[in-house]
Scaffold this active site. Structure first.
Site, PDB file in Angstrom:
ATOM      1  N   SER A  19      -0.061  12.342  27.192  1.00 19.37           N
ATOM      2  CA  SER A  19       0.288  12.873  28.501  1.00 19.37           C
ATOM      3  C   SER A  19      -0.787  12.522  29.534  1.00 19.37           C
ATOM      4  CB  SER A  19       0.520  14.386  28.389  1.00 19.37           C
ATOM      5  OG  SER A  19       1.208  14.887  29.506  1.00 19.37           O
ATOM      6  N   ASP A  39      11.609  11.275  26.230  1.00 18.94           N
ATOM      7  CA  ASP A  39      10.745  11.945  27.202  1.00 18.94           C
ATOM      8  C   ASP A  39      11.433  11.935  28.564  1.00 18.94           C
ATOM      9  OD1 ASP A  39       8.610  12.798  28.889  1.00 18.94           O
ATOM     10  OD2 ASP A  39       7.141  11.919  27.528  1.00 18.94           O
ATOM     11  N   HIS A  60       9.015  15.060  25.490  1.00 17.73           N
ATOM     12  CA  HIS A  60       7.598  14.838  25.760  1.00 17.73           C
ATOM     13  C   HIS A  60       6.736  15.347  24.610  1.00 17.73           C
ATOM     14  CE1 HIS A  60       4.117  13.982  28.166  1.00 17.73           C
ATOM     15  NE2 HIS A  60       3.699  15.245  28.127  1.00 17.73           N
TER      16      HIS A  60
END
Length: 339
Positions: free
Chosen positions: A129, A285, A314
């Site tokens: 991330s 995602d 995600h």
């Protein structure tokens, strides 16, 4: 007692013009730096996460094995352990905390790696991330130092769609009257944090994750509402709102080309990443879609597109939530380190 150390960076002049005085970078290490100082791996933290939340990928027998590598987990500025709105003294406390870019973060980390440890080469930088955002920055800012990068479920530049998603998160948090323009003191904006959590819940996992009821069948929650309250609200309520907003600004303004080296030329910045790279998006995602990663890989000279085949959205990339995806990421890190 804390399980991490702090490196004093002194007064740090930031990209947006402010000076973060007595800047502190919190970090944790695993393993031992070898005499040649060529076995270090940098593994930055992610949005709202601290080094504890990265440890799922580190351990005996894993790709990031402390018996073999010296693993450094630097805490992002704004995350509550490194210099942050919640721990910076006046006048830069709370909502007056200066704007910090991902570039600022990585330059601070570079100082830790080179000044504190004397490291001049890195076999790998990896992260999930916002950790992936910092990983891309390492590759672009220090191409002669970084041999491999493995950003997963992240991007080299925050997309316009991603900015919009984060605007919704920010609006939910700051709509709480207790927010008080960031001067909330000890009375945290709990309603805003809960609202933010529910906005995030629709983005963190995929449609297929919810359709297959993995919140119930795999994670063990008793109902969808139980998942929203226990997992999502429970995730954000302990966190400081100003810290979350400071890191959110860093995320929205993430761009590896936004510096004096590349002057906004994203393709040039991507082309400068000479490290061997596995760019690993989550196949489902919702805010770092594989298409964005394909664009990045197309402009990187030594990159391979390696999507994570998962319906966990995600969260296919962390923080250790899906064992199958943990194994996939770990194996790809092994493959990359073997190249």
């Amino acid at each position: 007692m804390s399980d991490y150390q702090t490196y004093d960076l002194g007064d740090v002049r930031l990209q947006r013009g402010a000076t973060l005085r007595a800047c502190k970078l919190a970090y944790k290490t695993f393993g031992t730096l070898n005499p040649a100082k060529d076995n270090a791996i940098v593994y930055p933290t992610w949005y709202s996460g601290q080094h504890y939340d990265n440890e799922w990928l580190v351990g005996p027998g894993k790709a990031l094995d402390p018996a073999r590598y010296f693993i450094i987990i630097p805490n992002m500025l704004g995350n509550g352990l490194s210099s942050s709105p919640s721990n910076t003294p006046e006048p830069y406390d709370g909502p007056r905390f200066p704007q910090v870019t991902a570039c600022d973060n990585v330059r601070a980390q570079h100082r830790l790696v080179t000044e504190k440890f004397g490291i001049r080469t890195l076999p790998l930088v990896t992260g999930w991330s916002m950790g992936a955002l910092q990983t891309f920055h390492w590759g672009a800012l220090y191409p002669d130092m970084v041999q491999r990068i493995a950003p997963f479920c992240g991007s080299a530049k925050c997309s316009r769609h991603n900015v919009v998603f984060l605007e919704g998160v920010k609006a939910a948090l700051t709509a709480d009257a207790a927010w008080n323009e960031g001067w909330y003191g000890s009375a945290k904006p709990a309603r805003g944090l809960r609202a933010m959590a529910r906005v995030y819940a629709g983005w963190g996992f995929s449609q297929a994750f919810y359709r297959e009821e993995l919140d119930l069948k795999t994670l063990g929650y008793s109902s969808l509402e139980d998942f929203l309250v226990s997992f999502w609200e429970g995730f954000f309520l302990p966190k400081d709102a100003n810290n979350l907003l400071a890191m959110l600004w860093t995320w929205q303004n993430g761009d590896i080309s936004d510096n004096e080296l590349y002057r906004g030329d994203l393709k040039k910045a991507l082309g400068a990443i000479t490290a061997k790279a596995y760019v690993m998006p989550g196949a489902t995602d919702l805010y770092f879609p594989p298409e964005d990663s394909q664009f990045e890989v197309a402009h990187m000279p030594n990159a391979t597109f390696v999507p994570i085949p998962s319906i966990w959205g995600h969260f296919a990339g962390g923080p250790g939530t899906s064992p199958k995806d943990v194994d996939f990421v770990d194996q790809k890190l092994r493959d990359l380190l073997a190249r």
